[in-house]
Design a protein around this motif. Structure first.
Motif, PDB file in Angstrom:
ATOM      1  N   LYS A   1      44.899  27.046  42.500  1.00  0.00           N
ATOM      2  CA  LYS A   1      45.906  27.270  43.240  1.00  0.00           C
ATOM      3  C   LYS A   1      46.705  25.872  43.699  1.00  0.00           C
ATOM      4  CE  LYS A   1      45.527  31.781  45.384  1.00  0.00           C
ATOM      5  NZ  LYS A   1      45.073  32.471  46.714  1.00  0.00           N
ATOM      6  N   ARG A   2      47.821  25.777  43.480  1.00  0.00           N
ATOM      7  CA  ARG A   2      48.378  24.364  43.640  1.00  0.00           C
ATOM      8  C   ARG A   2      48.954  24.455  45.174  1.00  0.00           C
ATOM      9  NH1 ARG A   2      51.215  22.025  38.349  1.00  0.00           N
ATOM     10  NH2 ARG A   2      49.275  22.235  36.980  1.00  0.00           N
ATOM     11  N   MET A   3      49.242  22.994  45.690  1.00  0.00           N
ATOM     12  CA  MET A   3      49.630  23.027  47.117  1.00  0.00           C
ATOM     13  C   MET A   3      50.093  21.404  47.303  1.00  0.00           C
ATOM     14  SD  MET A   3      46.242  22.821  49.782  1.00  0.00           S
ATOM     15  CE  MET A   3      45.716  21.166  50.157  1.00  0.00           C
ATOM     16  N   ALA A   4      50.852  21.162  48.199  1.00  0.00           N
ATOM     17  CA  ALA A   4      51.237  19.820  48.421  1.00  0.00           C
ATOM     18  C   ALA A   4      50.064  19.183  49.676  1.00  0.00           C
ATOM     19  CB  ALA A   4      52.459  19.742  49.323  1.00  0.00           C
ATOM     20  N   ALA A   5      49.774  18.137  49.381  1.00  0.00           N
ATOM     21  CA  ALA A   5      48.917  17.445  50.381  1.00  0.00           C
ATOM     22  C   ALA A   5      49.799  16.181  50.863  1.00  0.00           C
ATOM     23  CB  ALA A   5      47.725  16.904  49.574  1.00  0.00           C
ATOM     24  N   TYR A   6      49.973  16.230  52.275  1.00  0.00           N
ATOM     25  CA  TYR A   6      50.714  15.324  52.633  1.00  0.00           C
ATOM     26  C   TYR A   6      50.181  14.036  53.249  1.00  0.00           C
ATOM     27  CZ  TYR A   6      54.390  19.294  52.661  1.00  0.00           C
ATOM     28  OH  TYR A   6      55.117  20.120  52.001  1.00  0.00           O
ATOM     29  N   ALA A   7      50.722  12.980  53.484  1.00  0.00           N
ATOM     30  CA  ALA A   7      50.136  11.716  54.212  1.00  0.00           C
ATOM     31  C   ALA A   7      49.356  11.918  55.436  1.00  0.00           C
ATOM     32  CB  ALA A   7      51.221  10.701  54.059  1.00  0.00           C
ATOM     33  N   SER A   8      49.990  12.983  56.255  1.00  0.00           N
ATOM     34  CA  SER A   8      48.869  13.102  57.415  1.00  0.00           C
ATOM     35  C   SER A   8      47.834  13.609  57.328  1.00  0.00           C
ATOM     36  CB  SER A   8      49.982  14.204  58.263  1.00  0.00           C
ATOM     37  OG  SER A   8      50.091  15.547  57.533  1.00  0.00           O
ATOM     38  N   SER A   9      47.391  14.191  56.096  1.00  0.00           N
ATOM     39  CA  SER A   9      46.141  14.835  55.807  1.00  0.00           C
ATOM     40  C   SER A   9      45.249  13.587  55.359  1.00  0.00           C
ATOM     41  CB  SER A   9      46.146  15.974  54.950  1.00  0.00           C
ATOM     42  OG  SER A   9      46.853  16.690  54.821  1.00  0.00           O
ATOM     43  N   LYS A  10      43.964  13.543  55.894  1.00  0.00           N
ATOM     44  CA  LYS A  10      42.941  12.640  55.261  1.00  0.00           C
ATOM     45  C   LYS A  10      42.605  12.816  53.741  1.00  0.00           C
ATOM     46  CE  LYS A  10      39.009  10.084  56.610  1.00  0.00           C
ATOM     47  NZ  LYS A  10      38.376   9.954  55.453  1.00  0.00           N
ATOM     48  N   ILE A  11      43.124  12.094  52.856  1.00  0.00           N
ATOM     49  CA  ILE A  11      42.856  12.336  51.375  1.00  0.00           C
ATOM     50  C   ILE A  11      41.973  11.239  50.922  1.00  0.00           C
ATOM     51  CG2 ILE A  11      43.764  12.405  49.178  1.00  0.00           C
ATOM     52  CD1 ILE A  11      46.521  13.431  50.753  1.00  0.00           C
ATOM     53  N   SER A  12      40.969  11.606  50.554  1.00  0.00           N
ATOM     54  CA  SER A  12      39.667  10.569  49.910  1.00  0.00           C
ATOM     55  C   SER A  12      39.586  10.930  48.477  1.00  0.00           C
ATOM     56  CB  SER A  12      38.567  10.692  50.384  1.00  0.00           C
ATOM     57  OG  SER A  12      38.475  10.750  51.693  1.00  0.00           O
ATOM     58  N   SER A  13      39.558   9.786  47.564  1.00  0.00           N
ATOM     59  CA  SER A  13      39.474   9.995  46.134  1.00  0.00           C
ATOM     60  C   SER A  13      38.094   9.930  45.967  1.00  0.00           C
ATOM     61  CB  SER A  13      40.444   8.945  45.486  1.00  0.00           C
ATOM     62  OG  SER A  13      39.747   8.951  44.136  1.00  0.00           O
ATOM     63  N   LEU A  14      37.343  10.604  45.190  1.00  0.00           N
ATOM     64  CA  LEU A  14      35.948  10.639  44.962  1.00  0.00           C
ATOM     65  C   LEU A  14      35.485   9.413  44.385  1.00  0.00           C
ATOM     66  CD1 LEU A  14      34.696  14.361  43.814  1.00  0.00           C
ATOM     67  CD2 LEU A  14      35.086  13.236  46.134  1.00  0.00           C
ATOM     68  N   GLU A  15      36.178   8.498  43.653  1.00  0.00           N
ATOM     69  CA  GLU A  15      35.886   7.381  43.078  1.00  0.00           C
ATOM     70  C   GLU A  15      35.754   6.171  43.996  1.00  0.00           C
ATOM     71  OE1 GLU A  15      38.611   6.039  39.924  1.00  0.00           O
ATOM     72  OE2 GLU A  15      40.077   6.158  41.150  1.00  0.00           O
ATOM     73  N   ASP A  16      36.431   6.487  45.241  1.00  0.00           N
ATOM     74  CA  ASP A  16      36.260   5.434  46.168  1.00  0.00           C
ATOM     75  C   ASP A  16      35.144   5.782  47.242  1.00  0.00           C
ATOM     76  OD1 ASP A  16      38.680   4.186  45.398  1.00  0.00           O
ATOM     77  OD2 ASP A  16      39.857   5.255  46.553  1.00  0.00           O
ATOM     78  N   ILE A  17      34.400   6.830  47.144  1.00  0.00           N
ATOM     79  CA  ILE A  17      33.180   7.284  48.070  1.00  0.00           C
ATOM     80  C   ILE A  17      31.980   6.743  47.641  1.00  0.00           C
ATOM     81  CG2 ILE A  17      32.075   9.228  48.957  1.00  0.00           C
ATOM     82  CD1 ILE A  17      34.863  10.925  48.936  1.00  0.00           C
ATOM     83  N   ALA A  18      31.182   6.271  48.515  1.00  0.00           N
ATOM     84  CA  ALA A  18      30.005   5.428  48.209  1.00  0.00           C
ATOM     85  C   ALA A  18      29.022   6.207  49.200  1.00  0.00           C
ATOM     86  CB  ALA A  18      29.963   4.129  48.328  1.00  0.00           C
ATOM     87  N   ILE A  19      27.777   5.997  48.962  1.00  0.00           N
ATOM     88  CA  ILE A  19      26.633   6.665  49.754  1.00  0.00           C
ATOM     89  C   ILE A  19      25.777   5.439  50.410  1.00  0.00           C
ATOM     90  CG2 ILE A  19      24.527   8.090  50.150  1.00  0.00           C
ATOM     91  CD1 ILE A  19      27.048   9.761  49.643  1.00  0.00           C
TER      92      ILE A  19
END
Length: 137
Positions: free
Chosen positions: A34-52
């Motif tokens: 399903k498609r939806m809009a993700a607004y700037a107010s949501s915390k959005i993280s790109s998986l390529e920017d995540i590190a452990i």
């Protein structure tokens, strides 16, 4: 490999970026499509920017996924619903030097859930990320 794959706080699973709108990103769920809009107010993280966190520094999520894929020979990882002790033991196998003080069971659950979602959607092409690195150099 992980380019355009997003985690959005407050929403389960992972999303693929489809398009940009005026004040939002249009994303598609990798679980139910399903498609939806993700607004700037949501915390959005790109998986390529995540590190452990590890004892020596940070390890990119793509590297952790590569370790899991090698361990499981391309099959599914442990369930994110497994017990905390099982998740910690599994994490020790795929990332032996992870920082036990800063990597919580809740983080491990996300990593393994995300891996399994990507695996189900055939989005774990690790060769692509090697080619991207060569292009960057």
């Amino acid at each position: 490999m992980l380019k355009g794959i997003l985690a959005i706080s407050g929403h389960a699973g992972l999303f693929k970026m489809v398009s940009n709108a005026k004040n939002a990103l249009i994303v598609e769920s990798l679980i139910d499509k399903k498609r939806m809009a993700a607004y700037a107010s949501s915390k959005i993280s790109s998986l390529e920017d995540i590190a452990i966190f590890t004892e020596e520094g940070d390890v990119q999520l793509a590297e952790v996924f590569k370790n899991i894929k090698e361990k499981e020979k391309g099959e599914k990882a442990i369930s994110h619903k497994a017990s905390g002790n099982e998740l910690k033991a599994y994490m020790s196998e795929v990332l032996p030097n992870y920082d036990e003080d800063r990597v919580y069971v809740s983080d491990m659950k996300k990593v393994f859930q995300w891996y399994n979602i990507l695996q189900e959607n055939n989005l774990l092409d690790l060769e692509e990320s090697k080619e991207e690195k060569k292009e960057e150099e």
